[in-house]
Design a protein around this motif. Structure first.
Motif, short mmCIF file in Angstrom:
data_model
loop_
_atom_site.label_atom_id
_atom_site.label_comp_id
_atom_site.label_asym_id
_atom_site.label_seq_id
_atom_site.Cartn_x
_atom_site.Cartn_y
_atom_site.Cartn_z
N GLY A 256 5.94 -6.75 3.53
CA GLY A 256 5.29 -5.61 2.65
C GLY A 256 4.49 -6.53 1.67
N ASN A 257 5.18 -7.52 1.00
CA ASN A 257 4.70 -8.28 -0.22
C ASN A 257 3.62 -8.91 0.16
OD1 ASN A 257 6.25 -7.26 -2.33
ND2 ASN A 257 7.79 -8.66 -2.17
N GLU A 258 3.57 -9.61 1.33
CA GLU A 258 2.40 -10.52 1.92
C GLU A 258 1.41 -9.84 2.27
OE1 GLU A 258 5.64 -14.13 3.35
OE2 GLU A 258 4.69 -12.91 4.79
N ALA A 259 1.83 -8.74 2.99
CA ALA A 259 0.63 -7.84 3.37
C ALA A 259 -0.37 -7.34 2.28
CB ALA A 259 1.34 -6.66 4.28
N LEU A 260 0.25 -7.09 1.22
CA LEU A 260 -0.42 -6.41 0.00
C LEU A 260 -1.38 -7.68 -0.48
CD1 LEU A 260 -0.04 -6.78 -3.48
CD2 LEU A 260 2.01 -5.84 -2.76
N ALA A 261 -0.76 -8.87 -0.52
CA ALA A 261 -1.59 -9.95 -0.93
C ALA A 261 -2.65 -10.22 -0.03
CB ALA A 261 -0.70 -11.26 -1.14
N GLU A 262 -2.55 -10.07 1.14
CA GLU A 262 -3.73 -10.31 2.04
C GLU A 262 -4.68 -9.43 2.15
OE1 GLU A 262 -4.29 -12.96 4.08
OE2 GLU A 262 -6.14 -12.05 4.73
N ALA A 263 -4.34 -7.98 1.84
CA ALA A 263 -5.08 -6.90 1.69
C ALA A 263 -5.91 -7.25 0.52
CB ALA A 263 -4.28 -5.58 1.63
N ALA A 264 -5.53 -7.66 -0.55
CA ALA A 264 -6.27 -8.04 -1.80
C ALA A 264 -7.32 -8.90 -1.47
CB ALA A 264 -5.39 -8.29 -3.00
N ASP B 55 -3.68 -0.32 2.88
CA ASP B 55 -4.69 0.54 2.85
C ASP B 55 -4.87 0.85 1.53
OD1 ASP B 55 -4.91 0.19 5.63
OD2 ASP B 55 -3.79 2.33 5.80
N LEU B 56 -3.61 0.91 0.78
CA LEU B 56 -3.93 1.55 -0.78
C LEU B 56 -4.39 0.33 -1.83
CD1 LEU B 56 -0.96 3.88 -0.92
CD2 LEU B 56 -3.02 4.58 -0.68
N VAL B 57 -4.25 -1.07 -1.27
CA VAL B 57 -4.73 -1.95 -2.31
C VAL B 57 -6.36 -1.99 -1.98
CG1 VAL B 57 -5.07 -4.58 -2.19
CG2 VAL B 57 -2.66 -3.58 -1.93
N GLY B 58 -6.98 -1.83 -0.96
CA GLY B 58 -8.16 -1.72 -1.02
C GLY B 58 -8.69 -0.45 -1.72
N LYS B 59 -8.13 0.62 -1.42
CA LYS B 59 -8.46 1.92 -2.09
C LYS B 59 -8.54 1.97 -3.64
CE LYS B 59 -8.68 6.70 -1.95
NZ LYS B 59 -10.13 7.06 -1.46
N SER B 60 -7.14 1.16 -4.12
CA SER B 60 -7.20 1.00 -5.54
C SER B 60 -8.18 0.32 -6.08
CB SER B 60 -5.75 0.29 -5.73
OG SER B 60 -4.70 1.29 -5.34
N PHE B 61 -8.60 -1.11 -5.62
CA PHE B 61 -9.64 -1.77 -6.13
C PHE B 61 -10.85 -1.04 -6.19
CE2 PHE B 61 -7.42 -5.69 -4.88
CZ PHE B 61 -7.63 -6.35 -6.21
N ASP B 62 -11.20 -0.21 -5.12
CA ASP B 62 -12.35 0.71 -5.16
C ASP B 62 -12.29 1.75 -6.35
OD1 ASP B 62 -13.42 -0.79 -3.00
OD2 ASP B 62 -13.04 0.72 -1.75
N LYS C 156 -14.82 2.02 -9.60
CA LYS C 156 -15.53 3.36 -9.49
C LYS C 156 -15.26 4.19 -10.93
CE LYS C 156 -16.19 7.66 -7.30
NZ LYS C 156 -15.69 8.68 -6.31
N TYR C 157 -14.09 4.03 -11.26
CA TYR C 157 -13.83 4.90 -12.64
C TYR C 157 -13.60 3.96 -13.74
CZ TYR C 157 -13.45 8.91 -9.63
OH TYR C 157 -13.61 10.10 -8.47
N ARG C 158 -13.84 2.61 -13.56
CA ARG C 158 -13.60 1.64 -14.67
C ARG C 158 -12.27 1.95 -15.33
NH1 ARG C 158 -18.55 0.38 -18.79
NH2 ARG C 158 -16.96 -0.82 -19.37
N MET C 159 -11.12 1.49 -14.69
CA MET C 159 -9.94 1.78 -15.30
C MET C 159 -8.88 1.04 -14.55
SD MET C 159 -9.30 5.81 -14.19
CE MET C 159 -7.49 5.84 -14.56
N PRO C 160 -7.66 0.74 -14.90
CA PRO C 160 -6.75 0.16 -14.31
C PRO C 160 -6.13 0.68 -13.22
CG PRO C 160 -5.89 0.56 -16.38
CD PRO C 160 -7.38 0.88 -16.36
N ALA C 161 -5.65 0.35 -12.05
CA ALA C 161 -5.05 1.07 -11.09
C ALA C 161 -3.75 0.34 -10.76
CB ALA C 161 -6.05 0.98 -9.58
N MET C 162 -2.64 1.20 -10.63
CA MET C 162 -1.41 0.83 -10.34
C MET C 162 -0.91 1.02 -8.71
SD MET C 162 2.36 0.92 -12.12
CE MET C 162 2.18 -0.44 -13.45
N LEU C 163 -0.38 0.05 -8.31
CA LEU C 163 0.27 0.22 -6.81
C LEU C 163 1.63 0.27 -7.02
CD1 LEU C 163 -0.52 0.43 -3.60
CD2 LEU C 163 0.35 -1.91 -3.48
N LEU C 164 2.33 1.63 -6.95
CA LEU C 164 3.75 1.51 -7.59
C LEU C 164 4.59 1.47 -6.08
CD1 LEU C 164 5.66 1.94 -10.13
CD2 LEU C 164 5.62 4.42 -9.50
N ALA C 165 4.93 0.38 -5.51
CA ALA C 165 5.61 0.16 -4.61
C ALA C 165 7.17 0.21 -5.07
CB ALA C 165 5.32 -0.96 -3.78
#
Lengths: 353, 221
Positions: free
Chosen positions: A9-17, A149-156, A160-169
């Motif tokens: 999971g941790n490596e997958a999220l890094a690669e996704a970023a 999937d949520l890493v890409g979504k969170s960046f977008d 879009k809304y000019r605000m921080p996004a947190m991935l709460l795993a």
């Protein structure tokens, strides 16, 4: 279709970023998310990116602020005690209207707590990530694929809304391995005309700032931000429903707790109990619409969480307390078993479920 | 500082980082893009900006509370990394923005709102000498302490600041100029008396001079 690969999971999220175009990572080692930093340390120098191990979580989040102010896709990751240290910076990100991704691979708390999985930072992420009036977009993955999937979504969404996004795993999703498909993020980059890129007179001077001495000015800015939040609450709620159509009892769970619930639902259905699951994917905005709609038919809800009853408050608010909401929880790094969830389902069935 | 930026012709690629303290509004005074940082975090924010685009010239403008108390870690570690930024450190031995409290650089015996009987080193310890401390950090490239209490010192201060920016243009790494400055308001003195105090009390405790010049040292070997 891209091939499936087996990833942690941790490596997958890094690669996704990286696939989402993130080339700037600032972090600090802490269990159970250290693999993110290690992965970035290996990869970033090879692709012309920046990996920097900061002297503290506080420094890391402020480096994130600098790179975000310069208009870059930037992230940091940590786990519960480290994320608490980042709170100062989270408030500044919000106050400066800066997009960035913050990952919290949660462990047990409070204090140094433990290193086993936890979900006790729910309040921190959804209500009190720092001082002042603000929100972050908060998403919660339940699989390694969703981590990606949520890493890409969170960046977008952050852009879009000019605000921080947190991935709460949680530690389980961070540490487990599953087969995943990695895909390039194809969304078009968003223009950032507000970024500090150097003033040459061709545009107004850009100042990234959260200080406003006149209370009227500050109030107006916060009000504008909350208008944006209202739009997000209306348009960006995400949840997965599982066997809810005929359900008398609705389990509500995110992350690893949702995986446990699926097993409990199978066992309950075999006993003839009509049980379903609503799995919030966005924790802020909380998926109130689907929750409220489910309350029309369902007779009881159960909040299944790795904390002492935090998400349960959002469920009660979402359904306006029209139905009883029971709590099935473990904490401190413990995970409820399917049998424990089933016992709570039986209890709910007795009180009218 | 602004003169140096103009003379070096770097305005269009300069990004300033404002800090918290009397320096907080510096984003209004410098005619370049600016980021306002949290208290003490300016070197970390500067690191983020610089790493995002190393072709930019990034400076911080920080006071003594910001740089030498709450931001000590960010200061020391940006120096240790040899971060290619320019740090302008204004030391007036007092917290001005909050109304005259004791700073990490307040002199022994100096009266402030939170040391009303004079700074007692037995209970609150000694002032932090930033240039001396950072001179032990391998990553720091250039450290100089200057004062702005008379015209001669002011000219020397400008020369040091210009060098600190030139170092960044040349990719030499972490450069910090400590500027001894007066605070007549919270020293409860006339401007003239305050300038005299810089000479009579501050400079003896905080001697002026170059504390480190990594490349000059290497050049002489």
């Amino acid at each position: 279709m891209a091939d499936k690969v087996l990833m942690k999971g941790n490596e997958a999220l890094a690669e996704a970023a990286i696939l989402a175009g993130c080339r700037h990572y600032f972090g600090y080692p802490i269990t159970p998310q250290t693999e993110v930093a290690e992965y970035m340390a290996k990869k970033m120098p090879k692709i012309g990116g920046v990996f920097l191990q900061a002297e503290s979580e506080i420094a890391a989040i402020n480096m994130v602020i600098g790179a975000a102010a310069a208009g870059k896709r930037v992230m940091t990751s940590s786990s519960s005690p480290g994320v608490a240290l980042k709170s100062e910076g989270l408030s500044y990100l919000a106050g400066c209207d800066l997009p960035a991704l913050i990952v919290n691979v949660q462990r047990g708390g409070p204090g140094l707590g433990g290193i086993q999985p936890g979900q006790a930072d729910y309040f921190h992420a959804t209500r009190g990530a720092g001082h002042g009036d603000f929100h972050m977009i908060v998403t919660a993955p339940a699989t390694v694929q969703e981590m990606i999937d949520l890493v890409g979504k969170s960046f977008d969404l952050a852009d879009k809304y000019r605000m921080p996004a947190m991935l709460l795993a949680d530690g389980t999703i961070g540490q487990m391995m599953e087969p995943v498909t990695l895909t390039e993020n194809t969304s078009a980059p968003i223009e950032k005309p507000w970024a500090v890129t150097g003033y040459d007179g061709s545009r107004p001077r850009n100042v990234v700032n959260s200080l406003f001495i006149q209370p009227e000015d500050l109030e107006n800015l916060v009000m504008e931000r909350y208008a944006r939040y209202a739009k997000i609450e209306a348009e960006e709620q995400m949840a997965e429903e599982y066997m809810t159509e005929d359900a008398d009892i609705i389990l509500v769970a995110y992350g690893v707790a949702a995986r446990v619930c699926r097993n409990a639902i199978k066992a309950a259905r075999e006993k003839g109990l009509k049980v379903g699951l609503i799995r919030p994917i966005t924790l802020w905005p909380f998926p109130k619409k689907v929750m409220s709609a489910a309350a029309e038919k369902a007779k009881a809800f159960i909040s299944v969480e790795l904390s002492m009853g935090q998400m349960i408050e959002d469920i009660e608010l979402a359904i306006r307390c029209r139905r009883p909401v029971l709590l099935c929880n473990r904490t401190g790094g413990m995970i409820p078993t399917p049998a424990e969830v089933l016992a709570k389902i039986d209890e709910a069935a007795k009180i009218g479920g | 500082m602004a003169e140096c930026i103009d003379e070096l012709g770097i305005q269009s690629k300069t990004i300033g980082i404002a800090s918290v303290g009397c320096s907080v509004f510096s984003y209004n005074y410098f005619n370049c893009d600016m980021v306002q940082a949290a208290h003490g975090r300016a070197p970390a924010v500067a690191t983020g900006v610089k790493r995002a685009d190393p072709s930019k010239i990034v400076f911080t403008y920080q006071g003594d509370g910001d740089l030498a108390a709450i931001g000590t870690a960010e200061t020391v570690h940006s120096a240790a990394r040899g971060e290619n930024i320019t740090v302008i450190f204004v030391n007036n031995a007092i917290y001005g923005m909050t109304g005259g409290q004791m700073a990490p650089t307040t002199l022994p015996g100096q009266v402030t709102q939170t040391s009303p009987y004079g700074r007692d080193v037995q209970t609150v310890g000694y002032p932090v000498k930033v240039c001396e401390m950072l001179s032990q950090v391998d990553g720091a490239a250039y450290l100089e302490r200057v004062a702005v209490n008379n015209v001669k010192n002011l000219m020397a201060a400008k020369k040091a600041i210009k060098k600190a920016f030139q170092n960044q243009i040349d990719g030499k790494g972490f450069s910090l100029v400590e500027v001894l400055s007066a605070c007549p308001t919270y020293w409860s003195m006339t401007p003239e008396k305050a300038l005299e105090r810089v000479a009579s009390e501050m400079i003896p405790y905080y001697p002026l001079g170059v504390y480190k010049d990594k490349y000059a040292e290497e050049g002489t070997k």
